[in-house]
Scaffold this motif. Structure first.
Motif, PDB file in Angstrom:
ATOM      1  N   PRO A   1     -16.537  13.813  66.109  1.00 49.86           N
ATOM      2  CA  PRO A   1     -17.681  15.464  65.812  1.00 49.86           C
ATOM      3  C   PRO A   1     -16.996  16.032  65.458  1.00 49.86           C
ATOM      4  CG  PRO A   1     -17.069  15.123  68.671  1.00 49.86           C
ATOM      5  CD  PRO A   1     -16.127  14.214  67.658  1.00 49.86           C
ATOM      6  N   PRO A   2     -18.177  16.356  64.898  1.00 57.97           N
ATOM      7  CA  PRO A   2     -18.482  17.904  64.065  1.00 57.97           C
ATOM      8  C   PRO A   2     -17.377  19.268  64.868  1.00 57.97           C
ATOM      9  CG  PRO A   2     -20.189  17.249  64.206  1.00 57.97           C
ATOM     10  CD  PRO A   2     -19.337  16.103  64.711  1.00 57.97           C
ATOM     11  N   SER A   3     -16.730  19.357  64.265  1.00 58.68           N
ATOM     12  CA  SER A   3     -16.475  20.694  64.910  1.00 58.68           C
ATOM     13  C   SER A   3     -17.047  22.335  64.773  1.00 58.68           C
ATOM     14  CB  SER A   3     -15.005  21.635  64.523  1.00 58.68           C
ATOM     15  OG  SER A   3     -14.931  22.996  64.041  1.00 58.68           O
ATOM     16  N   ARG A   4     -18.087  22.944  66.045  1.00 59.93           N
ATOM     17  CA  ARG A   4     -18.408  23.585  66.404  1.00 59.93           C
ATOM     18  C   ARG A   4     -18.130  24.751  67.327  1.00 59.93           C
ATOM     19  NH1 ARG A   4     -24.067  21.576  69.039  1.00 59.93           N
ATOM     20  NH2 ARG A   4     -23.280  23.602  69.750  1.00 59.93           N
ATOM     21  N   PRO A   5     -18.759  26.153  66.607  1.00 64.61           N
ATOM     22  CA  PRO A   5     -18.225  26.965  67.164  1.00 64.61           C
ATOM     23  C   PRO A   5     -18.788  27.102  68.651  1.00 64.61           C
ATOM     24  CG  PRO A   5     -19.708  28.194  65.224  1.00 64.61           C
ATOM     25  CD  PRO A   5     -19.792  26.090  65.231  1.00 64.61           C
ATOM     26  N   PRO A   6     -17.614  27.529  69.936  1.00 60.42           N
ATOM     27  CA  PRO A   6     -18.622  27.652  71.310  1.00 60.42           C
ATOM     28  C   PRO A   6     -19.638  27.895  71.751  1.00 60.42           C
ATOM     29  CG  PRO A   6     -16.293  28.803  70.893  1.00 60.42           C
ATOM     30  CD  PRO A   6     -16.564  27.902  69.594  1.00 60.42           C
ATOM     31  N   TYR A   7     -20.077  28.913  71.152  1.00 55.11           N
ATOM     32  CA  TYR A   7     -20.897  29.795  71.205  1.00 55.11           C
ATOM     33  C   TYR A   7     -23.005  29.438  70.431  1.00 55.11           C
ATOM     34  CZ  TYR A   7     -20.532  31.763  66.921  1.00 55.11           C
ATOM     35  OH  TYR A   7     -19.856  31.706  65.195  1.00 55.11           O
ATOM     36  N   GLU A   8     -22.312  28.514  70.535  1.00 57.38           N
ATOM     37  CA  GLU A   8     -23.201  27.475  69.371  1.00 57.38           C
ATOM     38  C   GLU A   8     -24.696  26.686  70.333  1.00 57.38           C
ATOM     39  OE1 GLU A   8     -23.136  25.396  66.278  1.00 57.38           O
ATOM     40  OE2 GLU A   8     -22.207  26.438  65.309  1.00 57.38           O
ATOM     41  N   GLY A   9     -25.923  27.147  70.392  1.00 51.96           N
ATOM     42  CA  GLY A   9     -27.075  26.298  70.872  1.00 51.96           C
ATOM     43  C   GLY A   9     -27.784  26.791  71.282  1.00 51.96           C
ATOM     44  N   ILE A  10     -28.895  26.061  72.405  1.00 49.60           N
ATOM     45  CA  ILE A  10     -30.256  26.786  72.406  1.00 49.60           C
ATOM     46  C   ILE A  10     -30.099  26.843  73.571  1.00 49.60           C
ATOM     47  CG2 ILE A  10     -32.679  26.060  72.694  1.00 49.60           C
ATOM     48  CD1 ILE A  10     -31.307  24.545  69.957  1.00 49.60           C
ATOM     49  N   TRP A  11     -30.671  27.864  74.188  1.00 47.91           N
ATOM     50  CA  TRP A  11     -31.212  28.414  75.995  1.00 47.91           C
ATOM     51  C   TRP A  11     -32.799  28.815  75.898  1.00 47.91           C
ATOM     52  CZ3 TRP A  11     -27.046  29.736  72.884  1.00 47.91           C
ATOM     53  CH2 TRP A  11     -25.848  29.399  73.393  1.00 47.91           C
ATOM     54  N   ARG A  12     -33.671  28.313  77.017  1.00 46.83           N
ATOM     55  CA  ARG A  12     -34.748  28.529  77.715  1.00 46.83           C
ATOM     56  C   ARG A  12     -34.827  28.747  78.403  1.00 46.83           C
ATOM     57  NH1 ARG A  12     -35.228  23.439  74.200  1.00 46.83           N
ATOM     58  NH2 ARG A  12     -36.078  23.471  72.274  1.00 46.83           N
ATOM     59  N   PHE A  13     -35.572  29.886  78.982  1.00 45.81           N
ATOM     60  CA  PHE A  13     -36.391  30.458  79.955  1.00 45.81           C
ATOM     61  C   PHE A  13     -37.640  30.987  80.173  1.00 45.81           C
ATOM     62  CE2 PHE A  13     -34.380  33.973  78.120  1.00 45.81           C
ATOM     63  CZ  PHE A  13     -34.695  35.304  78.189  1.00 45.81           C
TER      64      PHE A  13
ATOM     65  N   VAL B   1     -20.949  35.482  71.040  1.00 44.67           N
ATOM     66  CA  VAL B   1     -21.698  35.279  70.333  1.00 44.67           C
ATOM     67  C   VAL B   1     -21.288  36.719  69.427  1.00 44.67           C
ATOM     68  CG1 VAL B   1     -23.662  35.359  68.807  1.00 44.67           C
ATOM     69  CG2 VAL B   1     -23.436  33.893  71.194  1.00 44.67           C
ATOM     70  N   PRO B   2     -20.356  35.992  68.201  1.00 46.70           N
ATOM     71  CA  PRO B   2     -19.323  37.133  67.814  1.00 46.70           C
ATOM     72  C   PRO B   2     -20.629  37.324  66.607  1.00 46.70           C
ATOM     73  CG  PRO B   2     -19.739  35.068  66.441  1.00 46.70           C
ATOM     74  CD  PRO B   2     -19.902  35.245  67.716  1.00 46.70           C
ATOM     75  N   ALA B   3     -22.169  38.616  67.013  1.00 45.91           N
ATOM     76  CA  ALA B   3     -22.957  39.756  66.261  1.00 45.91           C
ATOM     77  C   ALA B   3     -22.828  40.422  66.315  1.00 45.91           C
ATOM     78  CB  ALA B   3     -24.554  39.279  66.723  1.00 45.91           C
TER      79      ALA B   3
END
Length: 170
Positions: A23-35, A60-62
């Protein structure tokens, strides 16, 4: 609720994920969250705090300025939904999507009116929330828009680069 909106392409990142053995390597903080939150005034700080906590918990490194701008955007967009769409939308949907170099927030409600930024006079005490969202987004080097949903409502979203604006284009 349906969430839509595009996310800016990360400069320096390939437009397609190369095919590899794993699988492609992705940063651990990537994703989608909904509420969802109720369409009440008290939901504005709750949504803002939920987004702040999510970004912190996911590491998240912002840049701090980006996070502060993003939280103000969430506050403005949820406030607009609470004030203008509560009768048709007792709940407001919030989505946070994080990629390798960007973060996107979207707020959805069931009201069909697509908002426009108002340039209120100096004496006005309100009506400039969407203009503020546009200014914060532009200063960060991001993009924002409002779109209709398949269900007849709308989603207003803003995507900001995690590292802030890039070099100015001439």
């Amino acid at each position: 609720m349906e969430f839509r909106g595009s996310v800016p392409h990360d400069p320096g990142q390939p437009t397609a994920i190369p095919v590899t053995d794993g699988p492609p390597s992705r940063p651990p903080y990537e994703g989608i969250w909904r509420f969802t939150v109720p369409a009440l005034d008290s939901s504005v700080p709750q949504a803002r705090h939920a987004v702040r906590d999510l970004l912190h918990d996911q590491r998240v490194p912002a840049l701090d300025d980006i996070v502060e701008g993003l939280l103000l955007i969430v506050s403005e967009l949820v406030t607009n939904s609470v004030r203008h769409a509560a009768l048709l939308s007792p709940e407001v949907g919030v989505e946070v999507a994080v990629g390798a170099g960007w973060v996107r927030v979207a707020v959805e409600d069931n009201h069909p009116y697509r908002p426009k930024a108002l340039h209120a006079d100096q004496g006005g005490t309100g009506g400039r929330g969407l203009l503020l969202v546009q200014v914060i987004t532009a200063e960060a080097g991001g993009v924002c828009d409002a779109e209709r949903t398949a269900g007849g409502g709308k989603v207003v979203w803003a995507a900001l680069p995690l590292a802030g604006p890039g070099p100015a284009l001439s």
